[in-house]
Design a protein around this motif. Sequence first.
Motif, PDB file in Angstrom:
ATOM      1  N   ILE A  29     -63.644 -73.317  -5.562  1.00 10.05           N
ATOM      2  CA  ILE A  29     -62.675 -72.764  -4.608  1.00 10.05           C
ATOM      3  C   ILE A  29     -63.003 -71.316  -4.251  1.00 10.05           C
ATOM      4  O   ILE A  29     -62.558 -70.812  -3.232  1.00 10.05           O
ATOM      5  N   HIS A  30     -63.776 -70.652  -5.095  1.00  7.13           N
ATOM      6  CA  HIS A  30     -64.117 -69.262  -4.785  1.00  7.13           C
ATOM      7  C   HIS A  30     -65.079 -69.198  -3.595  1.00  7.13           C
ATOM      8  O   HIS A  30     -64.921 -68.378  -2.698  1.00  7.13           O
ATOM      9  N   GLY A 261     -51.080 -74.991  -6.399  1.00  6.24           N
ATOM     10  CA  GLY A 261     -51.424 -73.782  -5.653  1.00  6.24           C
ATOM     11  C   GLY A 261     -52.880 -73.800  -5.227  1.00  6.24           C
ATOM     12  O   GLY A 261     -53.242 -73.307  -4.151  1.00  6.24           O
ATOM     13  N   ILE A 262     -53.718 -74.400  -6.049  1.00  9.40           N
ATOM     14  CA  ILE A 262     -55.141 -74.494  -5.723  1.00  9.40           C
ATOM     15  C   ILE A 262     -55.342 -75.392  -4.508  1.00  9.40           C
ATOM     16  O   ILE A 262     -56.113 -75.073  -3.602  1.00  9.40           O
ATOM     17  N   LEU A 265     -54.366 -73.561  -1.315  1.00  8.23           N
ATOM     18  CA  LEU A 265     -55.400 -72.624  -0.845  1.00  8.23           C
ATOM     19  C   LEU A 265     -56.584 -73.381  -0.256  1.00  8.23           C
ATOM     20  O   LEU A 265     -57.159 -72.995   0.761  1.00  8.23           O
ATOM     21  N   LEU A 292     -48.293 -66.586  -3.162  1.00  9.09           N
ATOM     22  CA  LEU A 292     -49.408 -67.445  -2.769  1.00  9.09           C
ATOM     23  C   LEU A 292     -49.768 -67.224  -1.297  1.00  9.09           C
ATOM     24  O   LEU A 292     -50.929 -67.337  -0.901  1.00  9.09           O
TER      25      LEU A 292
ATOM     26  N   LYS B   3     -64.668 -70.330 -18.708  1.00 10.47           N
ATOM     27  CA  LYS B   3     -65.395 -71.571 -18.991  1.00 10.47           C
ATOM     28  C   LYS B   3     -66.244 -71.429 -20.241  1.00 10.47           C
ATOM     29  O   LYS B   3     -66.412 -72.377 -20.999  1.00 10.47           O
ATOM     30  N   LEU B 234     -53.880 -61.880  -9.283  1.00 10.00           N
ATOM     31  CA  LEU B 234     -55.129 -62.588  -9.593  1.00 10.00           C
ATOM     32  C   LEU B 234     -56.229 -61.609  -9.974  1.00 10.00           C
ATOM     33  O   LEU B 234     -57.051 -61.878 -10.856  1.00 10.00           O
ATOM     34  N   MET B 261     -48.796 -70.050  -8.326  1.00 14.86           N
ATOM     35  CA  MET B 261     -49.671 -68.918  -8.619  1.00 14.86           C
ATOM     36  C   MET B 261     -50.281 -69.055 -10.007  1.00 14.86           C
ATOM     37  O   MET B 261     -51.435 -68.692 -10.228  1.00 14.86           O
ATOM     38  N   GLN B 263     -51.069 -71.763 -11.428  1.00 11.37           N
ATOM     39  CA  GLN B 263     -52.172 -72.733 -11.294  1.00 11.37           C
ATOM     40  C   GLN B 263     -53.420 -72.051 -10.755  1.00 11.37           C
ATOM     41  O   GLN B 263     -54.528 -72.270 -11.250  1.00 11.37           O
ATOM     42  N   VAL B 264     -53.228 -71.226  -9.748  1.00 10.33           N
ATOM     43  CA  VAL B 264     -54.379 -70.529  -9.176  1.00 10.33           C
ATOM     44  C   VAL B 264     -54.997 -69.596 -10.221  1.00 10.33           C
ATOM     45  O   VAL B 264     -56.220 -69.466 -10.318  1.00 10.33           O
ATOM     46  N   ARG B 267     -57.913 -70.556 -12.275  1.00  9.83           N
ATOM     47  CA  ARG B 267     -59.259 -70.441 -11.706  1.00  9.83           C
ATOM     48  C   ARG B 267     -59.707 -68.987 -11.604  1.00  9.83           C
ATOM     49  O   ARG B 267     -60.766 -68.700 -11.069  1.00  9.83           O
ATOM     50  N   PHE B 268     -58.861 -68.089 -12.082  1.00  7.32           N
ATOM     51  CA  PHE B 268     -59.224 -66.662 -12.061  1.00  7.32           C
ATOM     52  C   PHE B 268     -59.264 -66.078 -13.474  1.00  7.32           C
ATOM     53  O   PHE B 268     -59.164 -64.873 -13.647  1.00  7.32           O
TER      54      PHE B 268
END
Lengths: 379, 321
Positions: A29-30, A261-262, A265, A292, B3, B234, B261, B263-264, B267-268
């Motif tokens: 996603i980045h 949320g992912i 986006l 968001l 990760k 983030l 947020m 959830q996002v 990934r951060f």
Amino acid sequence: MLGRIEQKVLRGGRLTPEEALALFETDDIHLLGRLADTAAERRSRGRAYFVQNRHINHTNLCLNRCRFCAFSRSKGERGAFELSTEEVLERLEGSPEGLSELHMVGGLHPEWPFEHYLELLRAVKERFPRLGIKAFTAVEVDHFSRISGLSLRETLARLKESGLDLMPGGGAEIFSEGVRKRLCPEKITAERWLEVHRTAHELGIRTNATMLYGHIESYADRVDHMIRLRRLQDDTGGFQAFIPLSYHPFNTEIRGGRPSGIDDLRTIAVSRLVLDNFDHIKAYWVMLGEKLTQVALLFGADDIDGTVVEEKITHAAGALTSEGLTREALIGLIRGAGKVPVERDAFYRELNLYGDRYEDRQGDGAEAPDRFRTARARQ
Amino acid sequence: MRKRLHPEGVVTFVVDRNINYTNVCINRCRFCAYYRGPDSPEAFVLGRDELFRKIEETLEEGGTQILLQGGLHPGLDLSFYLEMLRSIKERFDINIHGFSPPEIHYIAGRANLTVGETLQSLRDAGLDSIPGGGAEILSDRVRQVLSPRKIRSAEWLEVMEEAHRLGMRTTATMMFGSVEGPEDIVEHLDALRGLQDRTGGFTAFIPWSFQPKNTELGETVQDRPLGAGGAEYLRIVAVSRLYLDNFPNIQASWVTQGIKMAQVALRFGANDFGSTMIEENVVRAAGVSYRASRRGIVDAIRSAGFKPAQRDTHYNIIRRL
């Protein structure tokens, strides 16, 4: 595949449906965000738009009763309401100064004749001549055509004559026939929705387009939806903005979780990349939440809607956001994403550009920003 | 980096309940909407019966911990806290994650004991671990503005260092988005990383953002009526994941940022979803009420593309779901 897509995006090439699907399916996603932000920056040059608008729902009585809707009621049911023309005007009178857009949608009222809507438009236009009236989804326009016995073109022409400036993008849901049948069997077909918008564009009425996602549709359905919109836009150029709508499952008949949320986006980013002929991608803060929405401005969106004032439809389905936001809040939200806040009117003409930090101009009087840009018509 | 530290894509959460034993607080921090004065009609000290009922409900819902926190109440002394801890431990098998450093420091001062002695007695009475609250921003320049009556950075760090030396694990928090600058955030992260190098006692870092509604400070930061935005959150999550290389876990704060947020944030750099929060009062007082059930948390983690697992206070996985 992704490397090739990346090259294509940087060249400004058009993505195929297969490539769009690959973007939905990628875990990166980045990268997706960077590509979409690049595409957005190329158009909007770092600007992000908001509008001082107000939502008014004239009635929640509706003949359709879609299964994903928590807003509609039948006649006599608890919570049913209908606003008279006078009541609509009163609500507008009470709105803050600087309002430039009215967003007015409602259910398919079982009794009101077509003339009622024309009179409503005329009354609003007469009292507020400078207000951009964005009203009636394709579903409502189709309904007007049936109750009046007029052709689609004639129906839209009368609406325009009476003061309709723009049409919102609602009622598109998901075009895919299979999903549509399960989601909203009573609602107009995808072809009809597209036909209404095509006709509106031909009459010089610009419109928006939406997509309701995150319920029972697949990524392929989302791609199909976007491609059909892109095709119509190629023909007419009449769409202003695309607005992906994140599904809210509470109080509705369709169960299941909300989109993550992912996923929100990702959908914003893919739509920015696929809909290369749309000027604007809107992150609708009412559905996404303020935080968001700010992040969405870094994933391809360049518009966050507006002050709204009184939102009913998404809140009936359990939205936890406010029913309205102040102009200062919207400016702060955009600035926090590193974009330049631009206040627009209903036609995306730029009214105010907030190039400096907001506090730098505090005390100037809220209505007199440093850099006033005169309205610049797009067409 | 997430990760590398958590390669299996597991995201953990704990089932617990926030129990606030009093809202009376002499610190009266400018960012807080929860405190009341001792004479306020809304002031309370939680009675034992209610405390036990809340713990019973927590256990019934599969909870493994209570987060026991309160204000700095001038009428309560060390024996109150010891009694409260003992009475809980006599009746229930549950981890007590309790008393942030300002509380410990205050209890110690009133009892005329050192922080170490106080922690020792609290631990003997049943305190298991310490939450990382009250850190706000560990920069005295900022603390002077935010919370002039609250303990200084060095004192906060001292409480944590003593706790780690006694073998108690703690978390660390940071409240950003008020009046601090980036250099204050770096100072905060650096202080935590330094202490963690010495003790290794921190289990997780939990950044959250200042919630401006109903607070004294909220009225003075008018240019950002919504508080810190999602993009800033983030960025903080990502920077803290990269800078705090000796912290095993970074927690996403759905309570302050909302489920989407959080959830996002996975990934951060975040790898933990915090607590199911059967009850939460302090953030809610500042006008934020994100709701989630345990089922909601599990679904949220899964739909974000991760494998949910319930953990205990020490981040041991109890059950994969």
